[in-house]
Design an enzyme around this catalytic site. Structure first.
Site, short mmCIF file in Angstrom:
data_model
loop_
_atom_site.label_atom_id
_atom_site.label_comp_id
_atom_site.label_asym_id
_atom_site.label_seq_id
_atom_site.Cartn_x
_atom_site.Cartn_y
_atom_site.Cartn_z
N GLU A 1 0.79 -1.35 0.08
CA GLU A 1 -0.03 -0.01 -0.06
C GLU A 1 0.75 1.45 0.03
OE1 GLU A 1 -2.38 -3.21 2.00
OE2 GLU A 1 -0.42 -2.42 2.25
N PHE B 1 -11.65 -6.46 14.30
CA PHE B 1 -10.49 -7.00 13.29
C PHE B 1 -10.19 -5.98 12.27
CE2 PHE B 1 -9.31 -9.59 9.46
CZ PHE B 1 -8.26 -9.84 9.93
N GLN B 2 -8.64 -5.67 12.13
CA GLN B 2 -8.21 -4.58 11.26
C GLN B 2 -8.92 -3.33 11.24
OE1 GLN B 2 -8.29 -6.49 7.07
NE2 GLN B 2 -6.32 -7.08 7.70
N LYS C 1 -17.50 0.23 6.05
CA LYS C 1 -18.00 -0.91 5.05
C LYS C 1 -19.51 -0.65 4.88
CE LYS C 1 -18.03 -6.06 4.16
NZ LYS C 1 -17.73 -7.27 4.67
N MET D 1 24.78 8.03 1.25
CA MET D 1 24.85 8.97 1.91
C MET D 1 25.14 9.16 3.50
SD MET D 1 24.96 12.34 1.18
CE MET D 1 23.85 13.07 -0.20
#
Length: 577
Positions: free
Chosen positions: A51, A113-114, A163, A481
């Site tokens: 993502e 959940f999530q 949802k 760097m």
């Protein structure tokens, strides 16, 4: 006339009305209703492999076009994985809209959940964010999100959708107007301030134009060129502003700042008038702020009033859109030219003479070797093949600085890099977004061996979509760097910076179904790059470069920008006894 439809279909209808043709994302449990509707829709969805890279790809799309990029993620870890990309877009003022799923409304706050507090987490890293609470308010919110992302100072906006809102039914009516009472845009600039700025420019003996990413965001490159040519002032473009004035323009010096050229930094230090256009006086440019441009009065033009006086207090501020203000400023200059242009013309000629002397004293000079590939040599060869016309994306680090120093950009929106945040892993997914947005363009993705391995799963996306991105890995075997700073400022105690293992580029590319190779000889470089460009599909070129080459000039931490280290410290000769 309203239509009864689901929240998911409403969202797609809104996206289509905003002109969205492609979005980058990764599905999950709570976004399943949306993806089910997307299955039949004309909007193209690109499945990335992480993502974070969806956000970076959306940025690549936005940075290369000026249009709003779109990314999508599910709730919980999907949404939190977007955060780095959102911060990156916030720092660099890039317009993206992130669509995230959220658990069902009645479960919010129950540690479902999530579940994550996406709205709270992203409040500080977005220009604005929304939590949609009903199907009825969804269309207005989506259009407001695009409006906020694209107007004023651009930035990321997040829309978090539960949802049950995706699944719910409602009557959709097209949104015909946006009314945000608390969102005020100042675009025209104050006429009196503009006229006074023109007077200050003609009164100056050592004017100096400092152009930034705001010029590109405003699509004001032509307006900048007209101002530069009328005033005939030396001009620098920041790391974010490269391409706002063509690299071939005689008034363009280089990038200024920590790794800017000697002439650019000395010019900023010696100017008596600094004309700052679409910049934020970033610490990478100013160095020690108290010592920055000590002799200069400052004119600061920016669309965001919060930037005016944030780091350097201007003598004359102008709040407005550069696209609208610069033509007025040029017109005021032209009006005053007959009476004022000769006032300090001798001083301005002497100023140009001094600038040219600084350019010739310490030019940005690439290094070459017959025994090993110098990183600068690699950038010069990419520049030869680009001709100032290719899109170049980069990660952050030494390769980013060498690319900015030695690759030309004749137009805006060709140089795409993580400027303010400096996010490793940015270059490859950004190239995906840019190539989708500009299929007509040759796209180079220049990455270090460190950053490349942070985004290597996106080789699957590139292969799956058959994107002809030319992936050039500048492989020095180190986090370059960080190693440079450890060498110069930490007694060469190289702690956790060596990258001991790197995959075989030919085998890695072959595993994904396209071509690649590794080179380590200077004699191979030109032909290998030409082969990569000729290849109709993607190509992975692993270029092993000199491992201990450092980027110069450089301004040490805490130093003023005229206190540059111009090259490697020379050993002190000890006289024989």
């Amino acid at each position: 006339m309203s239509q009864l439809m689901s929240g998911s279909k409403m969202l797609l209808e809104c996206l289509a009305r905003e002109g969205v043709d492609v979005m980058f994302g990764y599905p999950g449990g709570v976004t399943l209703p949306f993806y089910d509707c997307l299955y039949d829709h004309e909007i193209r969805h690109v499945l990335v492999r992480h993502e974070e890279n969806a956000a970076f790809a959306a940025e690549g799309y936005a940075r290369s076009t000026g249009r709003v990029g779109v990314c999508c993620a599910t709730s919980g870890p999907g949404a939190t994985n977007l955060v780095t990309g959102l911060v990156d877009a916030m720092m660099d003022s890039i317009p993206i809209v992130a669509i995230t799923g959220q658990v069902t409304s009645k479960l919010i706050g129950s540690d479902a959940f999530q579940e994550a507090d996406t709205f709270g987490i992203t409040r500080s890293c977005t220009k604005h964010n929304f939590l949609v609470k009903s199907v009825a308010e969804l269309p207005q919110i989506v259009h407001e999100a695009f409006y906020i992302a694209a107007t004023g100072r651009p930035g990321p906006v997040l829309v978090d959708i539960p949802k049950d809102v995706f699944q719910g039914q409602g009557h959709y009516t097209p949104v015909t107007s946006i009314h945000l009472p608390g969102y005020k845009l100042i675009t025209e600039g104050h006429s009196g301030q503009i006229r006074r700025a023109a007077q200050m420019m003609w009164e100056a003996e050592r004017p100096f134009i400092y152009s930034g990413g705001g010029i590109i965001a405003a699509n004001a490159n032509e307006e900048l060129r007209e101002l530069v040519e009328l005033l005939d002032a030396p001009t620098v473009c920041t790391l974010m502003g490269l391409g706002s004035l063509s690299s071939s323009h005689p008034n363009f010096l280089s990038m200024p700042g920590m790794h800017g050229s000697y002439a650019a930094n000395m010019g900023m230090s010696g100017a008596d008038l600094l004309i700052a256009l679409g910049v934020r006086f970033d610490d990478r440019v100013t160095g020690r702020l108290a010592a920055f441009a000590p002799h200069a009065k400052v004119i600061h033009l920016d669309v965001d009033p919060a930037e005016i006086g944030k780091n350097r207090t201007p003598d004359l501020p102008i709040v407005g859109d550069a696209k609208k203000v610069l033509p007025k400023l040029t017109a005021a200059l032209a009006e005053l030219k007959p009476t004022m242009a000769e006032k300090n013309s001798a001083g301005r000629r002497a100023w140009w003479k001094q600038i040219r002397e600084w350019q010739s004293e310490h030019p940005l000079t690439p290094q070459f070797s017959t025994s090993e590939i110098k990183p600068q040599h690699l950038m010069v060869e990419i520049d030869r093949l680009s001709g100032g016309e290719a899109i170049v994306t980069s990660d952050v680090g030494q390769h980013q600085m060498w690319a900015a120093q030695f690759i030309r950009f004749h137009h805006p929106r060709l140089w795409i890099n993580s400027g303010g945040l400096g996010a490793m892993g940015f270059g490859l997914p950004a190239a995906i977004g840019a190539q989708f947005a500009r299929p007509d363009k040759l796209v180079f993705s220049i990455v270090g061996d460190g950053g490349f391995q942070m985004s290597v799963p996106e080789l699957a996306t590139i292969a799956n979509q058959q994107l002809p991105v030319k992936i050039i890995v500048m492989n020095n075997g180190y986090l370059g760097m960080v190693r440079q700073w450890q060498e110069l400022f930490y007694n060469n105690r190289l702690s956790s910076v060596q990258l001991d293992c790197f995959p075989d580029a030919e085998l890695l590319a072959k595993a994904y179904g396209f071509r690649g190779r590794t080179i380590d000889k200077p004699s191979e470089l030109s032909a290998a790059l030409e082969e990569a460009v000729r290849e109709p599909g993607p190509y992975l070129l692993n270029v092993k470069v000199a491992p201990f080459e450092n980027v110069y000039p450089m301004v040490p931490a805490g130093g003023a920008i005229n206190e540059m280290v111009l090259g490697a410290p020379q050993p002190v000769a000890v006289p024989a006894r």
